[in-house]
Scaffold this motif. Structure first.
Motif, PDB file in Angstrom:
ATOM      1  N   GLU A   1     -15.064   9.409  -1.469  1.00  0.00           N
ATOM      2  CA  GLU A   1     -16.076   9.659  -0.445  1.00  0.00           C
ATOM      3  C   GLU A   1     -15.781  10.945   0.321  1.00  0.00           C
ATOM      4  N   LEU A   2     -14.471  11.161   0.586  1.00  0.00           N
ATOM      5  CA  LEU A   2     -14.071  12.383   1.292  1.00  0.00           C
ATOM      6  C   LEU A   2     -14.470  13.610   0.474  1.00  0.00           C
TER       7      LEU A   2
ATOM      8  N   PHE B   1       0.837  -1.200   0.000  1.00  0.00           N
ATOM      9  CA  PHE B   1       0.000   0.000   0.000  1.00  0.00           C
ATOM     10  C   PHE B   1       0.868   1.245   0.000  1.00  0.00           C
ATOM     11  N   GLY B   2       0.234   2.349  -0.298  1.00  0.00           N
ATOM     12  CA  GLY B   2       0.983   3.589  -0.252  1.00  0.00           C
ATOM     13  C   GLY B   2       0.518   4.505  -1.344  1.00  0.00           C
ATOM     14  N   SER B   3       0.278   3.944  -2.492  1.00  0.00           N
ATOM     15  CA  SER B   3      -0.151   4.791  -3.594  1.00  0.00           C
ATOM     16  C   SER B   3      -1.569   5.277  -3.335  1.00  0.00           C
ATOM     17  N   GLU B   4      -1.847   6.485  -3.774  1.00  0.00           N
ATOM     18  CA  GLU B   4      -3.184   7.055  -3.599  1.00  0.00           C
ATOM     19  C   GLU B   4      -4.234   6.216  -4.273  1.00  0.00           C
ATOM     20  N   PHE B   5      -3.775   5.547  -5.279  1.00  0.00           N
ATOM     21  CA  PHE B   5      -4.540   4.656  -6.090  1.00  0.00           C
ATOM     22  C   PHE B   5      -5.165   3.537  -5.240  1.00  0.00           C
ATOM     23  N   GLU B   6      -4.571   3.268  -4.053  1.00  0.00           N
ATOM     24  CA  GLU B   6      -5.164   2.265  -3.161  1.00  0.00           C
ATOM     25  C   GLU B   6      -6.263   2.865  -2.297  1.00  0.00           C
ATOM     26  N   TYR B   7      -6.456   4.198  -2.379  1.00  0.00           N
ATOM     27  CA  TYR B   7      -7.442   4.849  -1.507  1.00  0.00           C
ATOM     28  C   TYR B   7      -8.519   5.512  -2.348  1.00  0.00           C
ATOM     29  N   THR B   8      -8.614   5.087  -3.614  1.00  0.00           N
ATOM     30  CA  THR B   8      -9.496   5.769  -4.557  1.00  0.00           C
ATOM     31  C   THR B   8     -10.900   5.972  -3.988  1.00  0.00           C
ATOM     32  N   LYS B   9     -11.481   4.884  -3.440  1.00  0.00           N
ATOM     33  CA  LYS B   9     -12.862   4.956  -2.959  1.00  0.00           C
ATOM     34  C   LYS B   9     -12.982   5.913  -1.786  1.00  0.00           C
ATOM     35  N   ARG B  10     -12.051   5.776  -0.852  1.00  0.00           N
ATOM     36  CA  ARG B  10     -12.111   6.632   0.339  1.00  0.00           C
ATOM     37  C   ARG B  10     -11.930   8.097  -0.032  1.00  0.00           C
ATOM     38  N   LEU B  11     -11.029   8.375  -0.970  1.00  0.00           N
ATOM     39  CA  LEU B  11     -10.805   9.754  -1.393  1.00  0.00           C
ATOM     40  C   LEU B  11     -12.060  10.307  -2.057  1.00  0.00           C
TER      41      LEU B  11
ATOM     42  N   ARG C   1     -18.199  14.236   0.594  1.00  0.00           N
ATOM     43  CA  ARG C   1     -18.659  14.779   1.863  1.00  0.00           C
ATOM     44  C   ARG C   1     -18.299  16.264   1.973  1.00  0.00           C
ATOM     45  N   LYS C   2     -17.069  16.592   1.501  1.00  0.00           N
ATOM     46  CA  LYS C   2     -16.624  17.988   1.573  1.00  0.00           C
ATOM     47  C   LYS C   2     -17.506  18.871   0.714  1.00  0.00           C
TER      48      LYS C   2
ATOM     49  N   VAL D   1      -8.039   9.700   6.062  1.00  0.00           N
ATOM     50  CA  VAL D   1      -8.342   9.116   4.751  1.00  0.00           C
ATOM     51  C   VAL D   1      -7.315   8.047   4.355  1.00  0.00           C
ATOM     52  N   TYR D   2      -6.051   8.238   4.783  1.00  0.00           N
ATOM     53  CA  TYR D   2      -5.026   7.252   4.409  1.00  0.00           C
ATOM     54  C   TYR D   2      -4.809   6.193   5.483  1.00  0.00           C
TER      55      TYR D   2
ATOM     56  N   HIS E   1       1.070  10.680  -3.614  1.00  0.00           N
ATOM     57  CA  HIS E   1       1.664   9.545  -4.312  1.00  0.00           C
ATOM     58  C   HIS E   1       1.412   9.609  -5.812  1.00  0.00           C
ATOM     59  N   SER E   2       0.245  10.122  -6.165  1.00  0.00           N
ATOM     60  CA  SER E   2      -0.149  10.095  -7.572  1.00  0.00           C
ATOM     61  C   SER E   2       0.819  10.918  -8.409  1.00  0.00           C
TER      62      SER E   2
ATOM     63  N   PRO F   1      -6.602   1.323   3.392  1.00  0.00           N
ATOM     64  CA  PRO F   1      -6.893   1.379   1.967  1.00  0.00           C
ATOM     65  C   PRO F   1      -8.289   0.849   1.639  1.00  0.00           C
ATOM     66  N   ASP F   2      -8.593   0.936   0.361  1.00  0.00           N
ATOM     67  CA  ASP F   2      -9.845   0.369  -0.132  1.00  0.00           C
ATOM     68  C   ASP F   2      -9.888  -1.125   0.150  1.00  0.00           C
TER      69      ASP F   2
ATOM     70  N   ILE G   1     -15.004  10.085   7.058  1.00  0.00           N
ATOM     71  CA  ILE G   1     -13.679  10.229   6.456  1.00  0.00           C
ATOM     72  C   ILE G   1     -13.293  11.707   6.464  1.00  0.00           C
TER      73      ILE G   1
END
Lengths: 205, 258, 162
Positions: B236-237, B224-234, B240-241, C22-23, C124-125, C26-27, C17
């Motif tokens: 959603e964030l 993990f680490g890449s933003e690409f692993e948090y796509t869904k959470r991002l 919400r914002k 957020v980090y 990271h992107s 992960p998904d 979130i």
């Protein structure tokens, strides 16, 4: 896992660790490094060579044509690891391609009125100053250069180094002209070379 | 009858697994490795690393096999490879795998590095794994270069010759580098022995433990680490914002008018 | 040893979130076995098939035995050293050859080692850290252009095309 037990280090233990550690370290590092570097030490510091310091016949000055270099192949004896002078070792050789040409491609006048039978000391001196005995390894990265008669130049196929018939650098990335062998001309017109170079060290020859 | 044999086999298997587990802990280790959570996204991108490992294992296996016939002397090196290619059963295949998987390895290692770079996977706390990876890519490059020279044919020899000549231009220590690589002041038997020692023993001995460290660090910090692993959470964030922002505007719109 | 439980759902019920968390995880994840192992196996099998096919279709090369005194052989680098070989063209003479051959490659390797410390942008992107992206793009472009130049040069050498 059990708790790590941390005993204090006594003075005696500290001294033993220091001295014995240094000794073991020295035995395990100095001989291996010297073992690996022995060719470097022998060559760079003691000045030894793998090729014995002897003259080897190349050909005759009467064979060298005008306007174009002549290519000779000469086999030098070579002593390296399992090939050596020791009778229990094998005999090894190293084959070199040697380019020989007259200065600017012109046959010197001293040769025209010389006889095959014998050359005088002054003739030998003049011929020696007029003869180029060169390695065919490019001075850049050692690729075999070749003569292009239509251009009257040596070209290196690797990075396009260009040399004239005397081995002088005309263009391209090489730092200098072709490497010259140490040579001598004898009374019968024979050209003799040594595996030694007068302008720099070509290494892979 | 069949049921009884089955029960007995299962019992023996269980006993063997338990015996190994008590003495080595291998079963729980295997379980740990196999059921490690990994990202779902980028499953195919992450195969580059395992493909590299697979190709290096192929290199080790075929390299060991080639040593059954290869002779590292100037007189016989070429002949022994010729023998492998023409006489030995599957010699064409074994040497072909060694040669071609080395070429494919360079490509895959390059892609693996690019993938790591562009997904920013070297960022904290994974810096050291990137450093180990760079060391590995250097080792693989030198391995490829020395392997070329072991053939002692025109192609391989001249490549090595150019390499030594480049080494001789090293500032300050050039002549020492050249004599070290040549094993003397001329090219000969010592040169080939050195290439052999470096390619077959020194570099693989460095490579193997470094691959172990690379894998250990990968397992420690995960992929993990890449933003690409948090796509869904991002996503959603962001959503919400946005809602909050609209709500803020709505409030703000209402108050000054009235 | 306990099997580590992966976070199964990307968002737990009731979790809000924020920029801070957020980090944190992960998904949705999957177990290494079986999905990832299957993917790895498929790729490795494809590579093995390619390598086996190539070893019979294009046998590994073995040119004539080495001859130090050749005057006709044209040395050429392996394809992955072509860009380096081409780079040496641009550094002539005693003063520059060490730069092109040794110093610059060493500096490039040092930069490679230092990448995690050079790029300390938090994202990271690759879209969000344009500086590193541009540098990487330029490096790749240089390598490819040098490679093409090397191929052109090799094809143009009089009577020496391989």
């Amino acid at each position: 896992m059990a708790e790590l037990q941390k005993d204090p280090v006594t003075r005696a233990q500290f001294i033993v660790m220091g001295t014995v550690g240094t000794l073991v370290g020295a035995v395990l590092t100095i001989p291996p490094v010297a073992f690996m570097l022995s060719p470097t030490i022998k060559t760079n510091f003691l000045g030894q060579s793998d090729v014995p310091d002897d003259w080897h016949e190349l050909g005759s000055v009467f064979e060298v044509p005008s306007g174009t270099p002549k290519l000779y192949r000469v086999e030098f004896p070579q002593n390296q690891t399992y090939n050596g002078e020791d009778p229990l070792l094998g005999k090894g050789t190293i084959m070199n391609a040697v380019l020989v040409s007259w200065m600017d491609g012109e046959i010197p006048s001293a040769l025209e009125n010389a006889s095959q039978g014998g050359l005088s000391a002054s003739q030998i001196e003049e011929l020696t100053s007029q003869l180029n005995v060169m390695s065919n390894h490019c001075a850049h990265l050692g690729c075999p250069v070749r003569w292009f008669p239509d251009r009257d130049e040596f070209l290196c196929p690797c990075h396009g180094g260009i040399y004239d018939i005397n081995g002088g650098l005309i263009g391209g990335p090489p730092p200098q002209g072709l490497y010259y062998y140490a040579f001598e001309i004898r009374e019968d017109g024979g050209i003799y070379v040594k595996h030694e170079f007068t302008n720099g060290e070509p290494w892979v020859v | 009858m069949i049921a009884r044999i089955r029960a007995w086999a299962l019992g023996v298997g269980q006993a063997a697994a338990d015996w190994m587990e008590v003495r080595t802990g291998v079963v729980s280790m295997l379980e740990h490795f196999l059921y490690e959570p990994v990202p779902k996204r980028g499953m195919w991108l992450y195969t580059l690393g395992s493909a590299t490992l697979f190709l290096i294992v192929l290199q080790f296996l075929t390299g060991i096999l080639l040593l059954f016939y290869y002779v590292p002397t100037t007189d016989e090196a070429w002949n022994s490879i010729y023998y492998i290619m023409t006489e030995a059963y599957f010699g064409l295949l074994i040497r072909g795998i060694h040669f071609w998987s080395a070429n494919v390895l360079i490509v895959v290692v390059g892609l693996h590095m690019l993938r790591t770079f562009f997904s920013g996977a070297y960022k904290a706390p994974r810096e050291l794994n990137w450093v180990v990876g760079v060391v590995l890519i250097l080792l693989v490059t030198v391995l490829a270069f020395t392997g070329y020279a072991l053939r002692w044919d025109a192609e391989g020899f001249w490549a090595w010759e150019v390499g030594i000549k480049i080494g001789s231009y090293t500032p300050f220590v050039g002549s020492y580098v050249a004599t070290f690589l040549l094993g003397g002041d001329t090219v000969g038997p010592a040169t080939l022995s050195r290439v052999f020692a470096i390619h077959v023993w020194l570099l693989p001995a460095l490579l193997a433990p470094l691959i172990g460290i690379h894998l250990y660090l990968l397992r420690k910090h995960g992929e993990f680490g890449s933003e690409f692993e948090y796509t869904k959470r991002l996503a959603e964030l962001r959503e919400r914002k946005q809602i909050e922002e609209y709500a803020l505007y709505e409030e703000g719109d209402e108050s000054p008018r009235e | 040893m306990e099997v580590r439980q992966g976070p199964v759902k990307p968002v737990e019920e009731g979790e809000i979130i924020t920029d801070e968390n957020v980090y944190d995880r992960p998904d949705e994840t999957m177990g290494f076995f079986p999905s990832q192992i299957v993917a790895d196996l498929v790729v490795s099998a494809i590579l093995l098939a390619i390598v086996v096919a190539l070893s019979y279709l294009v046998p590994a090369p073995l040119t004539e035995p080495m001859d130090l005194s050749t005057d006709t052989y044209v040395p050429r680098p392996e394809w992955f050293f072509m860009f380096y070989d081409q780079m040496l063209m641009f550094f002539p003479g005693f003063a520059f050859i060490p730069f092109g051959g040794i110093v610059i490659p060493t500096l490039v390797v040092i930069v490679f080692f230092a990448v995690p410390w050079l790029d300390n942008e938090p994202g990271h992107s690759s879209v969000k850290r344009p500086f590193m992206g541009v540098i990487a793009f330029l490096v790749i472009l240089t390598v490819i252009i040098n490679m093409l130049l090397a191929i052109i040069r090799i094809l143009n050498f009089p009577g020496g095309s391989p």
